[in-house]
Design a protein around this motif. Sequence first.
Motif, PDB file in Angstrom:
ATOM      1  N   THR A 135       0.743   5.782  -2.204  1.00  0.00           N
ATOM      2  CA  THR A 135       0.662   6.297  -3.429  1.00  0.00           C
ATOM      3  C   THR A 135       1.610   7.523  -3.754  1.00  0.00           C
ATOM      4  OG1 THR A 135      -1.594   5.177  -3.920  1.00  0.00           O
ATOM      5  CG2 THR A 135      -0.583   7.126  -5.132  1.00  0.00           C
ATOM      6  N   TYR A 178       5.290   7.786  -5.554  1.00  0.00           N
ATOM      7  CA  TYR A 178       5.666   8.773  -6.761  1.00  0.00           C
ATOM      8  C   TYR A 178       6.906   9.746  -6.380  1.00  0.00           C
ATOM      9  CZ  TYR A 178       1.639   7.521  -9.924  1.00  0.00           C
ATOM     10  OH  TYR A 178       0.920   6.771 -10.470  1.00  0.00           O
ATOM     11  N   ASP A 207       1.856   1.461 -11.312  1.00  0.00           N
ATOM     12  CA  ASP A 207       2.221   2.174  -9.929  1.00  0.00           C
ATOM     13  C   ASP A 207       1.850   1.244  -8.828  1.00  0.00           C
ATOM     14  OD1 ASP A 207      -0.590   2.723  -9.355  1.00  0.00           O
ATOM     15  OD2 ASP A 207      -0.227   4.842  -9.504  1.00  0.00           O
ATOM     16  N   ASN A 208       1.699   1.583  -7.796  1.00  0.00           N
ATOM     17  CA  ASN A 208       1.456   0.936  -6.444  1.00  0.00           C
ATOM     18  C   ASN A 208      -0.033   0.277  -6.542  1.00  0.00           C
ATOM     19  OD1 ASN A 208       0.972   3.516  -5.966  1.00  0.00           O
ATOM     20  ND2 ASN A 208       0.198   2.949  -3.700  1.00  0.00           N
TER      21      ASN A 208
END
Length: 297
Positions: free
Chosen positions: A140, A144, A97-98
């Motif tokens: 974040t 998502y 993820d980021n």
Amino acid sequence: MPDHGLQHAFYTGHWGLTEVASDSGISFLAAEGSPEQYVVRLRQAADKRVDLIAFGAATPADVDTLALRLGRAGVQIVSEPGAITTPGGGYGFRFFDNEGRTVEVSADVALREHRRIEEAESIPVRLSHVVLNSADPEGTVAFYEKHLAFATSDVLMHPCMGTMMWFLRCNDWHHSFAVARGPHPALHHASFELRGIDEYMRGTGRLLRAGVEKIWGPGRHKAGNNTFSYFLDPQGNTLEYTTELERLDEDTWHPGLHDFSDPGVSDQWGTANAMDEFVAAKSFNDVDKGLFVAPPV
């Protein structure tokens, strides 16, 4: 975690999970009331870290579609879609993820035989939700929402500190996932649902009598309308017992902005100890050493 034996004894003893498989320093733990093959994986390691967070997709075709879409968007893929070798098998892939967390999405994992949790039995029925600390919570949440299609159910704010927590959903449960503003990326807490109010209170009392450190609760949140009792596991991770998490009509639900300086937002009942900076700091956790940091270009 560094001390697998201590953590394993806590989760299978005090917390009420069941080991369903193990292999050289890795233990797979299930909730007795859940058809999920396992809800927690414990692994012996030199550093405390979050190995991965896993989500389910409806079909293998959805896994392929998501992997292709993430790759085209520039998200770094860790492993391409393929067979999964953990308990229950299935088909899935992993990506970063980021903030560099490893995320797994899978489908076709076999269901396990499970059982009905009986009245007064104070052990988890299922994993309810996971909350992450983020040093870049806006980024974040955006990651998502954009890439995994999570939707925001509610947001917590404070008049002096700004927006502090985002509750995200991928189905009609109020939240399966949430992001909290924190000093660094880390696990904020993992939450486990019990059968009902009586079982939740019995579980809370059982842990208190065993001397497990309670951080906050028992009480009932406003966002999600769920009960809460937060404890620390032996390695300093925050765990929650909960029940009665709200289910939403996704077609009509509008996210609310809740000011948690209002005591009734944190705890509708008024039974929990006050949420202050000392309580909050318990869930900041240690810096997650499992994050991937991209090399400089």
